[in-house]
Design a protein around this motif. Structure first.
Motif, mmCIF file in Angstrom:
data_model
loop_
_atom_site.group_PDB
_atom_site.id
_atom_site.type_symbol
_atom_site.label_atom_id
_atom_site.label_comp_id
_atom_site.label_asym_id
_atom_site.label_seq_id
_atom_site.Cartn_x
_atom_site.Cartn_y
_atom_site.Cartn_z
ATOM 1 N N PRO A 165 0.812 -1.229 0.000
ATOM 2 C CA PRO A 165 0.000 0.000 0.000
ATOM 3 C C PRO A 165 0.839 1.270 0.000
ATOM 4 C CG PRO A 165 -0.886 -1.589 1.561
ATOM 5 C CD PRO A 165 0.435 -2.130 1.116
ATOM 6 N N ASP A 166 1.997 1.236 0.674
ATOM 7 C CA ASP A 166 2.877 2.412 0.681
ATOM 8 C C ASP A 166 3.508 2.631 -0.690
ATOM 9 O OD1 ASP A 166 2.264 2.740 3.310
ATOM 10 O OD2 ASP A 166 4.196 2.093 4.093
ATOM 11 N N ARG A 167 3.910 1.535 -1.334
ATOM 12 C CA ARG A 167 4.461 1.677 -2.683
ATOM 13 C C ARG A 167 3.406 2.200 -3.644
ATOM 14 N NH1 ARG A 167 6.145 -4.006 -4.104
ATOM 15 N NH2 ARG A 167 5.407 -4.636 -2.047
ATOM 16 N N ASP A 168 2.222 1.646 -3.567
ATOM 17 C CA ASP A 168 1.143 2.070 -4.465
ATOM 18 C C ASP A 168 0.827 3.551 -4.285
ATOM 19 O OD1 ASP A 168 -1.168 1.588 -6.302
ATOM 20 O OD2 ASP A 168 -2.315 2.043 -4.497
ATOM 21 N N ALA A 169 0.664 3.979 -3.032
ATOM 22 C CA ALA A 169 0.338 5.387 -2.776
ATOM 23 C C ALA A 169 1.458 6.307 -3.247
ATOM 24 C CB ALA A 169 0.067 5.589 -1.285
ATOM 25 N N THR A 170 2.694 5.905 -3.000
ATOM 26 C CA THR A 170 3.839 6.731 -3.410
ATOM 27 C C THR A 170 3.913 6.833 -4.930
ATOM 28 O OG1 THR A 170 5.096 6.121 -1.433
ATOM 29 C CG2 THR A 170 6.349 6.965 -3.313
ATOM 30 N N TYR A 171 3.783 5.698 -5.607
ATOM 31 C CA TYR A 171 3.880 5.706 -7.068
ATOM 32 C C TYR A 171 2.707 6.452 -7.709
ATOM 33 C CZ TYR A 171 7.682 2.254 -6.866
ATOM 34 O OH TYR A 171 8.869 1.611 -6.639
ATOM 35 N N GLN A 172 1.518 6.319 -7.136
ATOM 36 C CA GLN A 172 0.375 7.049 -7.685
ATOM 37 C C GLN A 172 0.645 8.547 -7.638
ATOM 38 O OE1 GLN A 172 -2.213 5.831 -9.180
ATOM 39 N NE2 GLN A 172 -2.722 3.816 -8.371
ATOM 40 N N ALA A 173 1.159 9.016 -6.496
ATOM 41 C CA ALA A 173 1.457 10.443 -6.363
ATOM 42 C C ALA A 173 2.585 10.864 -7.298
ATOM 43 C CB ALA A 173 1.815 10.763 -4.912
ATOM 44 N N LEU A 174 3.600 10.016 -7.424
ATOM 45 C CA LEU A 174 4.743 10.343 -8.271
ATOM 46 C C LEU A 174 4.335 10.450 -9.741
ATOM 47 C CD1 LEU A 174 7.855 10.705 -8.506
ATOM 48 C CD2 LEU A 174 7.995 8.213 -8.801
ATOM 49 N N LEU A 175 3.576 9.482 -10.221
ATOM 50 C CA LEU A 175 3.153 9.491 -11.618
ATOM 51 C C LEU A 175 2.275 10.699 -11.916
ATOM 52 C CD1 LEU A 175 2.353 5.671 -11.981
ATOM 53 C CD2 LEU A 175 4.351 6.870 -12.861
ATOM 54 N N GLY A 176 1.452 11.076 -10.928
ATOM 55 C CA GLY A 176 0.617 12.257 -11.103
ATOM 56 C C GLY A 176 1.430 13.529 -11.221
ATOM 57 N N GLN A 177 2.528 13.601 -10.495
ATOM 58 C CA GLN A 177 3.410 14.769 -10.566
ATOM 59 C C GLN A 177 4.155 14.817 -11.892
ATOM 60 O OE1 GLN A 177 4.149 17.440 -8.426
ATOM 61 N NE2 GLN A 177 2.290 16.826 -7.337
ATOM 62 N N TRP A 178 4.571 13.674 -12.383
ATOM 63 C CA TRP A 178 5.353 13.643 -13.620
ATOM 64 C C TRP A 178 4.517 13.942 -14.852
ATOM 65 C CZ3 TRP A 178 8.499 8.545 -12.545
ATOM 66 C CH2 TRP A 178 9.676 8.868 -11.850
ATOM 67 N N GLY A 179 3.383 13.273 -14.981
ATOM 68 C CA GLY A 179 2.617 13.395 -16.211
ATOM 69 C C GLY A 179 3.324 12.701 -17.367
ATOM 70 N N LEU A 180 2.763 12.820 -18.556
ATOM 71 C CA LEU A 180 3.299 12.147 -19.741
ATOM 72 C C LEU A 180 3.595 13.180 -20.822
ATOM 73 C CD1 LEU A 180 3.895 9.323 -21.011
ATOM 74 C CD2 LEU A 180 1.563 9.383 -21.938
ATOM 75 N N THR A 181 4.835 13.221 -21.294
ATOM 76 C CA THR A 181 5.219 14.193 -22.309
ATOM 77 C C THR A 181 4.622 13.814 -23.667
ATOM 78 O OG1 THR A 181 7.237 13.026 -22.962
ATOM 79 C CG2 THR A 181 7.412 14.601 -21.127
ATOM 80 N N ALA A 182 4.521 14.802 -24.541
ATOM 81 C CA ALA A 182 3.966 14.563 -25.875
ATOM 82 C C ALA A 182 4.772 13.534 -26.662
ATOM 83 C CB ALA A 182 3.871 15.891 -26.642
ATOM 84 N N PRO A 183 6.115 13.598 -26.666
ATOM 85 C CA PRO A 183 6.865 12.578 -27.408
ATOM 86 C C PRO A 183 6.619 11.157 -26.902
ATOM 87 C CG PRO A 183 8.261 14.466 -26.948
ATOM 88 C CD PRO A 183 6.998 14.657 -26.166
ATOM 89 N N HIS A 184 6.511 11.004 -25.590
ATOM 90 C CA HIS A 184 6.248 9.670 -25.054
ATOM 91 C C HIS A 184 4.827 9.218 -25.390
ATOM 92 C CE1 HIS A 184 9.669 9.967 -21.866
ATOM 93 N NE2 HIS A 184 10.096 9.514 -23.035
ATOM 94 N N ARG A 185 3.887 10.119 -25.386
ATOM 95 C CA ARG A 185 2.516 9.760 -25.770
ATOM 96 C C ARG A 185 2.481 9.310 -27.233
ATOM 97 N NH1 ARG A 185 -2.519 10.504 -23.590
ATOM 98 N NH2 ARG A 185 -1.592 11.636 -21.834
ATOM 99 N N ILE A 186 3.209 10.019 -28.085
ATOM 100 C CA ILE A 186 3.281 9.648 -29.501
ATOM 101 C C ILE A 186 3.908 8.256 -29.656
ATOM 102 C CG2 ILE A 186 4.400 10.215 -31.695
ATOM 103 C CD1 ILE A 186 4.067 13.191 -30.891
ATOM 104 N N ALA A 187 4.958 7.985 -28.869
ATOM 105 C CA ALA A 187 5.623 6.680 -28.931
ATOM 106 C C ALA A 187 4.665 5.559 -28.528
ATOM 107 C CB ALA A 187 6.856 6.674 -28.032
ATOM 108 N N LEU A 188 3.836 5.809 -27.534
ATOM 109 C CA LEU A 188 2.879 4.799 -27.093
ATOM 110 C C LEU A 188 1.772 4.604 -28.130
ATOM 111 C CD1 LEU A 188 2.692 5.814 -23.341
ATOM 112 C CD2 LEU A 188 3.632 3.670 -24.237
#
Length: 348
Positions: free
Chosen positions: A110-133
């Motif tokens: 649960p601590d890993r999940d909560a930490t990673y959820q917050a981290l991913l929310g802070q980072w977001g996804l850049t346009a080049p990476h979205r295009i790659a996906l």
């Protein structure tokens, strides 16, 4: 009760690791494909004389047979010791009396999940990476559902819920993210919690896929990620098993069924526990069609062990086949006809 020194004397590390990775002798050591990342060129080295091993790509330091089992089975040190004791009943293995210097226990899920959820929310996804996906065949909806983000190494934008979150390391009073820049792939358990972060690195010179992992003693406050299986839930009556978290996401978006992405052909042991939760009516294996005969033969050894384990557990099992692309994900995106077992069925 034997101590850790007795373990090294009584258990041949090459025998233990050889159950997971086909090893080839080179002088006084062995080499093989690392089961903890997408290792196309053998980078795992095992030294029988010292009872140690190291992946030259994803392991910062040498470790012993206990450390290998911990990472392979994604378990605690006591669980690894129990497993070794069961596999080698002639021994009585004593637990380590205290953690290694600087060692931090892996944070609770649960601590890993909560930490990673917050981290991913802070980072977001850049346009080049979205295009790659998108180029991998994922829709905008599938991209958002998976929770991808763009890894930004350096000063962490958040403080982890607890110490022991892989990828985080403390320097002084500040937390840092250690790992390559690239696409963060949240690796989830059967209940949807984020266990770890797999990274498709922008710079593939040290490996295209790597884990956010900060084991002691190199890093303070972090922990090794292990090699968890990624579970992408869908319709659970059929479970597909393929190699790699990203491939599993792409495949699930096309198939609709639950797909498991094992981090490497030899790192399949958590699959049986996952199947016990999902309770599918049928399991379909869909590993890569590797053009290299030597690599294909080694992968086949691992898949053979997985096949035996699934059948022994009582799950109806089939193997997928297709022509053309190497991986299941690319085959689905290309519209290839996929069949499973001679009298199974097909999907286009």
């Amino acid at each position: 009760m034997a101590n850790c020194a007795a373990i090294k004397q009584s258990i041949r590390i090459e025998d233990v690791i050889g159950r997971v990775v086909p090893l080839k002798r080179h002088g006084h050591w062995y080499v093989g494909r690392c089961p903890f990342h997408d290792d196309r060129h053998p980078s795992l080295v095992v030294w029988p004389k010292t009872g140690t091993w190291k992946c030259m790509t994803c392991s910062p330091v040498r470790d012993d047979v206990i450390g290998f089992v911990v990472r392979w089975k994604h378990c605690s040190t006591p669980d690894a010791l129990r497993w070794l004791e069961q596999e080698h009943p002639e021994m009585s293995i004593a637990p380590r009396t205290k953690p290694a210097s600087g060692e931090t226990p892996l944070a609770a899920l649960p601590d890993r999940d909560a930490t990673y959820q917050a981290l991913l929310g802070q980072w977001g996804l850049t346009a080049p990476h979205r295009i790659a996906l998108r180029a991998r065949g994922l829709s905008e909806r599938a991209i958002d559902k998976a929770g991808f983000a763009s890894v930004i190494p350096g000063i962490a934008p958040i403080t982890p819920v607890s110490a022991g979150v892989p990828g985080f390391a403390r320097r002084g009073s500040r937390w840092r993210i250690v790992g390559p820049a690239g696409i963060a792939i949240p690796v989830r358990d059967v209940h949807g919690q984020i266990q770890a972060i797999h990274v498709r690195a922008d710079d593939a010179s040290r490996g295209k896929y790597r884990w956010l992992s900060t084991p002691a003693p190199t890093y303070v406050g972090g922990a090794a990620s292990g090699a968890p299986v990624h579970v992408v839930r869908g319709v659970d009556d059929v479970v597909w098993i393929t190699e790699g978290p990203l491939k599993a996401i792409v495949a699930q978006a096309r198939l609709g069924h639950t797909v498991l992405g094992v981090p490497g052909a030899g790192a399949w042991t958590p699959v049986l526990d996952i199947l016990a939760v999902v309770q599918p009516q049928r399991v379909i294996l869909a590993f890569d069609r590797d053009p290299n005969p030597e690599t294909a033969a080694k992968v086949a050894q691992h898949v053979g062990r997985l096949t035996d384990a699934i059948r022994n557990a009582g799950w109806p099992l089939m193997r997928a086949c297709w022509d053309g692309p190497k991986g299941l994900d690319d085959a689905l995106v290309a519209g290839a006809r996929i069949t499973w077992d001679p009298a199974g069925g097909s999907v286009t």
